[in-house]
Design a protein around this motif. Structure first.
Motif, PDB file in Angstrom:
ATOM      1  N   ILE A   1       0.815  -1.108   0.062  1.00 50.68           N
ATOM      2  CA  ILE A   1      -0.022  -0.025   0.151  1.00 50.68           C
ATOM      3  C   ILE A   1       0.877   1.194   0.140  1.00 50.68           C
ATOM      4  O   ILE A   1       1.800   1.389   1.017  1.00 50.68           O
ATOM      5  N   GLU A   2       0.834   2.015  -1.016  1.00 48.30           N
ATOM      6  CA  GLU A   2       1.850   3.066  -1.258  1.00 48.30           C
ATOM      7  C   GLU A   2       0.955   4.413  -1.035  1.00 48.30           C
ATOM      8  O   GLU A   2      -0.137   4.649  -1.463  1.00 48.30           O
TER       9      GLU A   2
ATOM     10  N   LYS B   1      -2.611   5.031   5.538  1.00 48.06           N
ATOM     11  CA  LYS B   1      -1.992   3.494   5.483  1.00 48.06           C
ATOM     12  C   LYS B   1      -1.934   3.019   6.999  1.00 48.06           C
ATOM     13  O   LYS B   1      -2.459   1.816   7.078  1.00 48.06           O
ATOM     14  N   THR B   2      -1.645   3.721   7.690  1.00 50.36           N
ATOM     15  CA  THR B   2      -1.510   3.227   9.197  1.00 50.36           C
ATOM     16  C   THR B   2      -2.747   2.744   9.866  1.00 50.36           C
ATOM     17  O   THR B   2      -2.938   1.879  10.503  1.00 50.36           O
ATOM     18  N   THR B   3      -3.790   3.698   9.502  1.00 48.05           N
ATOM     19  CA  THR B   3      -5.170   3.462  10.196  1.00 48.05           C
ATOM     20  C   THR B   3      -5.747   2.188   9.394  1.00 48.05           C
ATOM     21  O   THR B   3      -6.345   1.347  10.090  1.00 48.05           O
ATOM     22  N   LEU B   4      -5.333   1.950   8.140  1.00 49.17           N
ATOM     23  CA  LEU B   4      -5.849   0.792   7.702  1.00 49.17           C
ATOM     24  C   LEU B   4      -5.283  -0.663   8.515  1.00 49.17           C
ATOM     25  O   LEU B   4      -6.032  -1.430   8.611  1.00 49.17           O
ATOM     26  N   LEU B   5      -4.093  -0.431   8.665  1.00 48.66           N
ATOM     27  CA  LEU B   5      -3.517  -1.521   9.313  1.00 48.66           C
ATOM     28  C   LEU B   5      -3.971  -1.839  10.764  1.00 48.66           C
ATOM     29  O   LEU B   5      -4.333  -2.690  11.111  1.00 48.66           O
ATOM     30  N   HIS B   6      -4.236  -0.555  11.319  1.00 46.39           N
ATOM     31  CA  HIS B   6      -4.720  -0.753  12.780  1.00 46.39           C
ATOM     32  C   HIS B   6      -6.119  -1.376  12.647  1.00 46.39           C
ATOM     33  O   HIS B   6      -6.562  -2.082  13.470  1.00 46.39           O
ATOM     34  N   ALA B   7      -6.880  -1.193  11.667  1.00 44.26           N
ATOM     35  CA  ALA B   7      -8.281  -1.489  11.349  1.00 44.26           C
ATOM     36  C   ALA B   7      -8.323  -3.173  11.150  1.00 44.26           C
ATOM     37  O   ALA B   7      -9.028  -3.825  11.902  1.00 44.26           O
TER      38      ALA B   7
ATOM     39  N   TYR C   1       1.617  -7.938  13.483  1.00 39.40           N
ATOM     40  CA  TYR C   1       1.939  -6.587  13.037  1.00 39.40           C
ATOM     41  C   TYR C   1       3.072  -6.163  13.633  1.00 39.40           C
ATOM     42  O   TYR C   1       3.513  -6.412  14.812  1.00 39.40           O
ATOM     43  N   VAL C   2       3.792  -5.917  12.583  1.00 39.04           N
ATOM     44  CA  VAL C   2       5.094  -5.254  13.106  1.00 39.04           C
ATOM     45  C   VAL C   2       5.185  -3.712  12.728  1.00 39.04           C
ATOM     46  O   VAL C   2       4.883  -3.219  11.761  1.00 39.04           O
ATOM     47  N   PHE C   3       5.055  -2.788  14.087  1.00 42.63           N
ATOM     48  CA  PHE C   3       5.058  -1.472  14.137  1.00 42.63           C
ATOM     49  C   PHE C   3       6.387  -0.747  13.332  1.00 42.63           C
ATOM     50  O   PHE C   3       7.338  -1.258  13.379  1.00 42.63           O
ATOM     51  N   GLN C   4       6.163   0.414  12.982  1.00 43.12           N
ATOM     52  CA  GLN C   4       7.071   1.199  12.682  1.00 43.12           C
ATOM     53  C   GLN C   4       8.371   1.202  13.574  1.00 43.12           C
ATOM     54  O   GLN C   4       9.583   1.188  13.072  1.00 43.12           O
TER      55      GLN C   4
ATOM     56  N   ASP D   1       4.305  -1.932   9.012  1.00 49.43           N
ATOM     57  CA  ASP D   1       4.040  -0.256   8.768  1.00 49.43           C
ATOM     58  C   ASP D   1       5.296   0.222   8.571  1.00 49.43           C
ATOM     59  O   ASP D   1       6.297   0.200   9.440  1.00 49.43           O
ATOM     60  N   GLU D   2       5.723   0.814   7.455  1.00 45.44           N
ATOM     61  CA  GLU D   2       6.993   1.351   7.089  1.00 45.44           C
ATOM     62  C   GLU D   2       8.167   0.744   7.576  1.00 45.44           C
ATOM     63  O   GLU D   2       8.909   1.467   8.377  1.00 45.44           O
ATOM     64  N   PRO D   3       8.388  -0.746   7.052  1.00 42.40           N
ATOM     65  CA  PRO D   3       9.702  -1.132   7.819  1.00 42.40           C
ATOM     66  C   PRO D   3      10.797  -0.558   7.616  1.00 42.40           C
ATOM     67  O   PRO D   3      11.665  -1.059   8.110  1.00 42.40           O
ATOM     68  N   PHE D   4      10.935   0.283   6.652  1.00 42.38           N
ATOM     69  CA  PHE D   4      12.318   0.804   6.445  1.00 42.38           C
ATOM     70  C   PHE D   4      12.467   2.301   6.886  1.00 42.38           C
ATOM     71  O   PHE D   4      13.550   2.914   6.661  1.00 42.38           O
ATOM     72  N   SER D   5      11.415   3.003   7.591  1.00 39.90           N
ATOM     73  CA  SER D   5      11.554   3.983   8.321  1.00 39.90           C
ATOM     74  C   SER D   5      12.575   4.237   9.125  1.00 39.90           C
ATOM     75  O   SER D   5      12.634   3.405  10.253  1.00 39.90           O
ATOM     76  N   GLY D   6      13.333   5.463   9.090  1.00 34.40           N
ATOM     77  CA  GLY D   6      14.278   5.476  10.072  1.00 34.40           C
ATOM     78  C   GLY D   6      15.560   5.131  10.143  1.00 34.40           C
ATOM     79  O   GLY D   6      16.470   5.130  10.667  1.00 34.40           O
ATOM     80  N   LEU D   7      15.760   4.184   8.889  1.00 33.42           N
ATOM     81  CA  LEU D   7      16.852   3.473   8.746  1.00 33.42           C
ATOM     82  C   LEU D   7      17.559   4.290   7.609  1.00 33.42           C
ATOM     83  O   LEU D   7      17.439   4.832   6.712  1.00 33.42           O
ATOM     84  N   ASP D   8      18.846   4.285   7.959  1.00 38.79           N
ATOM     85  CA  ASP D   8      20.095   4.984   7.005  1.00 38.79           C
ATOM     86  C   ASP D   8      19.788   3.989   5.506  1.00 38.79           C
ATOM     87  O   ASP D   8      19.509   2.902   5.704  1.00 38.79           O
ATOM     88  N   GLN D   9      20.764   4.529   4.476  1.00 42.13           N
ATOM     89  CA  GLN D   9      20.797   3.714   3.485  1.00 42.13           C
ATOM     90  C   GLN D   9      21.528   2.258   3.565  1.00 42.13           C
ATOM     91  O   GLN D   9      20.825   1.311   2.812  1.00 42.13           O
TER      92      GLN D   9
END
Length: 214
Positions: A29-30, A37-43, A80-83, A154-162
């Protein structure tokens, strides 16, 4: 693998109305921040009230509010794997994974999960000492230990450097080919979803984009 999803929900005045079908093992889901997006997963996970929800994996209904099937979060067989991973800081990596196993409908092979995710050397460590990429792999292992039919990322790459991002993507790609679990991943970055081989679905303002329907 088939996934049918339909959600109608409202959260803080924001409404979401999403429905799609996919035969892909990984569905992405992009959409931009605030698209829902997160609301969908929470639901789907049962963490927010919904007007209507339907979730079917390979013909098995996990949630169907129209039919009165709305189990509590721990009984939905949805991982569920959160950000932010949300690992238990007072437990070791091994104990975090064992906690997930408590909710499995049948005994899961934790050893196989540890090998699959390459976290054997981390088992005795405290979660506060993990890198971002390591924490996400442990969180995935904990979720899979519960034997889910669907894994939400949920955004599994958020906050990660390259570098960490480049390390995690091959793990996730390998995971999708070796587990019998559908994966629904949300991200604002189309390149990440493409790298995972996801069936990409666009989400804008709580609605699937007309030109991005699968």
């Amino acid at each position: 693998m088939s996934l049918t999803c339909a959600v109608q929900a409202e959260r803080g005045g924001f409404r979401i109305d999403v429905a799609f079908d996919s035969t892909a093992r990984v569905v992405g889901i992009e959409g931009p921040s605030g698209a829902g997006k997160t609301t969908l997963l929470h639901a789907l996970a049962g963490l927010v009230p919904v007007h209507r929800a339907r979730l079917i994996v390979d013909g098995e209904a996990l949630v169907d509010s129209d039919a009165g099937l709305a189990p509590p979060p721990h009984a939905r067989r949805v991982g569920y794997v959160f950000q932010d991973a949300r690992l238990f800081p007072h437990l070791s990596v091994a104990d975090n994974i064992a906690y997930g196993q408590r909710f499995a409908p049948h005994r899961t092979d934790v050893g196989a999960l540890v090998e699959l995710l390459g976290i054997g050397p981390l088992l005795a460590r405290w979660t506060r000492n993990l890198s971002g990429g390591e924490a996400r792999r442990v969180a995935i292992a904990r979720s899979l230990a519960a034997g889910p039919r669907l894994l939400l990322l949920d955004e599994p790459f958020s906050g990660l450097d390259q570098r960490r991002r480049d390390e995690l993507i091959p793990w996730l790609v390998g995971l999708t080919t070796r587990i019998d679990t559908a994966i629904l991943v949300v991200s604002h970055d189309a390149a990440d979803l493409q790298a995972m081989g996801a069936d990409r679905i666009g989400l804008v303002a709580g609605q699937i984009s007309p030109d991005r329907r699968p």
